[in-house]
Design an enzyme around this catalytic site. Structure first.
Site, PDB file in Angstrom:
ATOM      1  N   ARG A 173       0.535  -1.069   0.037  1.00  0.00           N
ATOM      2  CA  ARG A 173       0.075  -0.059   0.109  1.00  0.00           C
ATOM      3  C   ARG A 173       0.783   1.235   0.077  1.00  0.00           C
ATOM      4  O   ARG A 173       0.550   2.279  -0.424  1.00  0.00           O
ATOM      5  CB  ARG A 173      -0.926   0.172   1.120  1.00  0.00           C
ATOM      6  CG  ARG A 173      -1.920  -1.041   0.846  1.00  0.00           C
ATOM      7  CD  ARG A 173      -2.962  -0.992   2.359  1.00  0.00           C
ATOM      8  NE  ARG A 173      -3.664   0.427   2.661  1.00  0.00           N
ATOM      9  CZ  ARG A 173      -4.241   0.663   3.709  1.00  0.00           C
ATOM     10  NH1 ARG A 173      -4.570  -0.306   4.449  1.00  0.00           N
ATOM     11  NH2 ARG A 173      -4.797   2.012   3.848  1.00  0.00           N
ATOM     12  N   GLN A 193       6.973 -16.532   8.669  1.00  0.00           N
ATOM     13  CA  GLN A 193       5.505 -17.109   7.954  1.00  0.00           C
ATOM     14  C   GLN A 193       5.502 -17.108   6.779  1.00  0.00           C
ATOM     15  O   GLN A 193       5.568 -16.296   5.897  1.00  0.00           O
ATOM     16  CB  GLN A 193       4.577 -15.759   8.579  1.00  0.00           C
ATOM     17  CG  GLN A 193       3.204 -16.368   8.238  1.00  0.00           C
ATOM     18  CD  GLN A 193       2.231 -15.089   8.337  1.00  0.00           C
ATOM     19  OE1 GLN A 193       2.593 -13.961   8.375  1.00  0.00           O
ATOM     20  NE2 GLN A 193       0.942 -15.338   8.679  1.00  0.00           N
ATOM     21  N   GLY A 230      -3.008 -14.395   7.898  1.00  0.00           N
ATOM     22  CA  GLY A 230      -3.669 -13.795   8.782  1.00  0.00           C
ATOM     23  C   GLY A 230      -2.763 -13.459  10.049  1.00  0.00           C
ATOM     24  O   GLY A 230      -1.974 -14.360  10.354  1.00  0.00           O
ATOM     25  N   ASN A 267      42.249  28.425  13.486  1.00  0.00           N
ATOM     26  CA  ASN A 267      41.356  28.956  12.705  1.00  0.00           C
ATOM     27  C   ASN A 267      41.419  28.525  11.086  1.00  0.00           C
ATOM     28  O   ASN A 267      42.502  28.701  10.529  1.00  0.00           O
ATOM     29  CB  ASN A 267      41.551  30.631  12.747  1.00  0.00           C
ATOM     30  CG  ASN A 267      40.681  31.251  11.891  1.00  0.00           C
ATOM     31  OD1 ASN A 267      39.380  31.973  12.546  1.00  0.00           O
ATOM     32  ND2 ASN A 267      41.091  31.789  10.827  1.00  0.00           N
ATOM     33  N   SER A 294      42.318  32.311   4.058  1.00  0.00           N
ATOM     34  CA  SER A 294      41.172  32.231   3.226  1.00  0.00           C
ATOM     35  C   SER A 294      41.525  31.518   1.750  1.00  0.00           C
ATOM     36  O   SER A 294      42.676  31.869   1.287  1.00  0.00           O
ATOM     37  CB  SER A 294      40.358  33.430   2.996  1.00  0.00           C
ATOM     38  OG  SER A 294      39.935  33.887   4.255  1.00  0.00           O
TER      39      SER A 294
END
Length: 448
Positions: free
Chosen positions: A22, A77, A82, A361, A389
């Site tokens: 489903r 199973q 069921g 840093n 950077s």
């Protein structure tokens, strides 16, 4: 009917053989996720806190489910005939004492509710206890006909009279009984119904026919709602998120906009943690006291130590540890990296497979090149390092304590402690060349 003592063992049988039909899924229903974990994992956690033994019934070919539930035993199973048939497959594991049958698609039952169910069953004279709820929309649930908790029968919606359909007490399907009684009733269940299946709910009628006392234990709808579709999965997600948020706030966590924060079932948040709006936690996150997780951050499989600030717009990936008092800023991604105390990675950076020392840093735009297309390599950055950077750190690499990396550098070899490393080409200025190049481009554009 078998007598009992409060010290008798209790077994939980978890039915998890359902397919994801489903849900339009190739995965087993039990493996659909809620709050970052499979549905069955939630039920296992609650049941294991209450019952002495657990056994899980699965369908054939469900190796993924069997792996999830290990080391608990699994029973296959082979024919889906069921719920009563599924429970009967585990008969050899019932042992003595009490047995409860639970469902993988009822994943949100709390340990408290399961304890209450077991205690109700163990009251003098009670042979069967079941869970029931009063949902906002009873819809087509089976109705529990009871007076002051004493159940006379369960009637399916299709078979109910108009008066019975007006009853708002609904069956959640969970049953608990003495093992010997349960065996007898399961063997007596018949399949003379439209689907030719053996239904667990028929046990209630069998118990009542024997004049056994059947008691209903009420619990909130959010705990007992079934999950059989994607829509119901979403409702269950909303329910557990509400529960997790309320628990976090009750334990001293500040959620600025609780409805926008999504937690995992195993998220561990200490008191005085501050979570800003629109934060998502995946599995395996620990956040220590006084840390702040700022907006639009995503964390998974990581540990954030005391006083650290994460984000906004940060991603912390599995295997990462952020040291106390550290800062991981906007548009920073950290993966499999351990950061010491007081580290700053504030802007637009990526650190992967790295170890970063205290007080270091990391400048804006820095990245570690940790993957060569075949292998992952490590970058080791010492204490008190300053990385300028727009630096590219090509692993494997070891940068010593107190080193300085010049901005815009590509670093491919180890840097000794206290050294200055520059890895960029010499700048060349060519007079008037910039103007001539732009004039050429404009002319080309004008001439079409």
């Amino acid at each position: 009917m078998t007598s009992f003592s409060s010290s008798r063992p209790a077994t939980a049988v978890l039915l998890a053989a359902g397919l994801g039909t489903r849900m339009k899924s190739s995965r087993a229903k039990a493996m659909q996720q809620i709050a970052g974990l499979p549905m069955l994992a939630h039920l296992l956690a609650s049941a294991s806190a209450v019952f002495d033994r657990l056994v899980v019934v699965i369908g054939p070919g469900m190796e993924e489910v069997a792996e999830l539930v290990a080391p608990y035993p699994v029973i296959i199973q082979h024919e889906r005939l069921g719920t009563a048939h599924a429970a009967l497959q585990a008969e050899a594991c019932f042992g003595d004492g009490d047995v409860a049958v639970l469902y993988a698609d009822n994943p949100l039952i709390s340990a408290h509710t399961l304890t209450t169910l077991l205690e109700e069953r163990r009251k003098a004279g009670v042979g069967l206890a079941l869970l029931a709820m009063r949902p906002q929309d009873p819809a087509r649930y089976g109705r529990v006909l009871a007076h002051e908790g004493e159940v006379s029968r369960i009637v399916e919606w299709a078979d109910a009279t108009p008066e019975e359909r007006n009853v708002d007490l609904c069956n959640a399907g969970v049953l608990c009984a003495d093992a010997a009684d349960f065996r007898r009733w399961l063997h007596a269940v018949r399949n003379d119904n439209a689907k030719g299946e053996f239904y667990l709910t028929d046990v209630v009628g069998l118990a009542v026919a024997e004049q056994v006392r059947v008691r209903a234990v009420e619990a909130p709808e959010d705990e007992l709602r079934g999950v059989n579709s994607r829509a119901e999965l979403a409702l269950a997600e909303a329910a557990i998120q509400t529960r997790l948020r309320e628990t976090a706030m009750a334990e001293g966590v500040t959620l600025v906009a609780p409805e926008t924060v999504f937690l995992c079932a195993d998220t561990c948040l200490s008191p005085d943690v501050l979570i800003e709006p629109h934060v998502v936690f995946g599995p395996g996150v620990i956040v220590h006291e006084g840390a702040t997780i700022r907006s639009f951050s995503h964390l998974e499989g990581c540990e954030i130590h005391a006083g650290s600030v994460i984000g906004p717009y940060a991603r912390i990936r599995p295997g990462s540890s952020i040291g106390a008092g550290s800062r991981v800023g906007n548009f920073v991604e950290i993966k499999a990296t351990t950061m010491g105390t007081g580290v700053k990675v504030n802007h637009l950076s990526y650190l992967g497979d790295s170890r970063v020392g205290n007080r270091t840093n990391i400048g804006a735009g820095t990245i570690t090149c940790n993957y060569d297309g075949t292998f992952k390599h490590s970058t080791l950055i010492g204490h008190d390092v300053f990385v300028g950077s727009d630096s590219v750190l090509v692993a494997p690499l070891n940068i010593g304590d107190n080193a300085l990396i010049g901005a815009g550098s590509v670093i491919t070899t180890d840097v000794p402690p206290d050294a200055l490393a520059l890895g960029r080409a010499r700048q060349i200025n060519k007079d008037e060349q910039g103007k001539r190049f732009k004039d050429m481009l404009r002319a080309k554009k004008e001439n079409g």
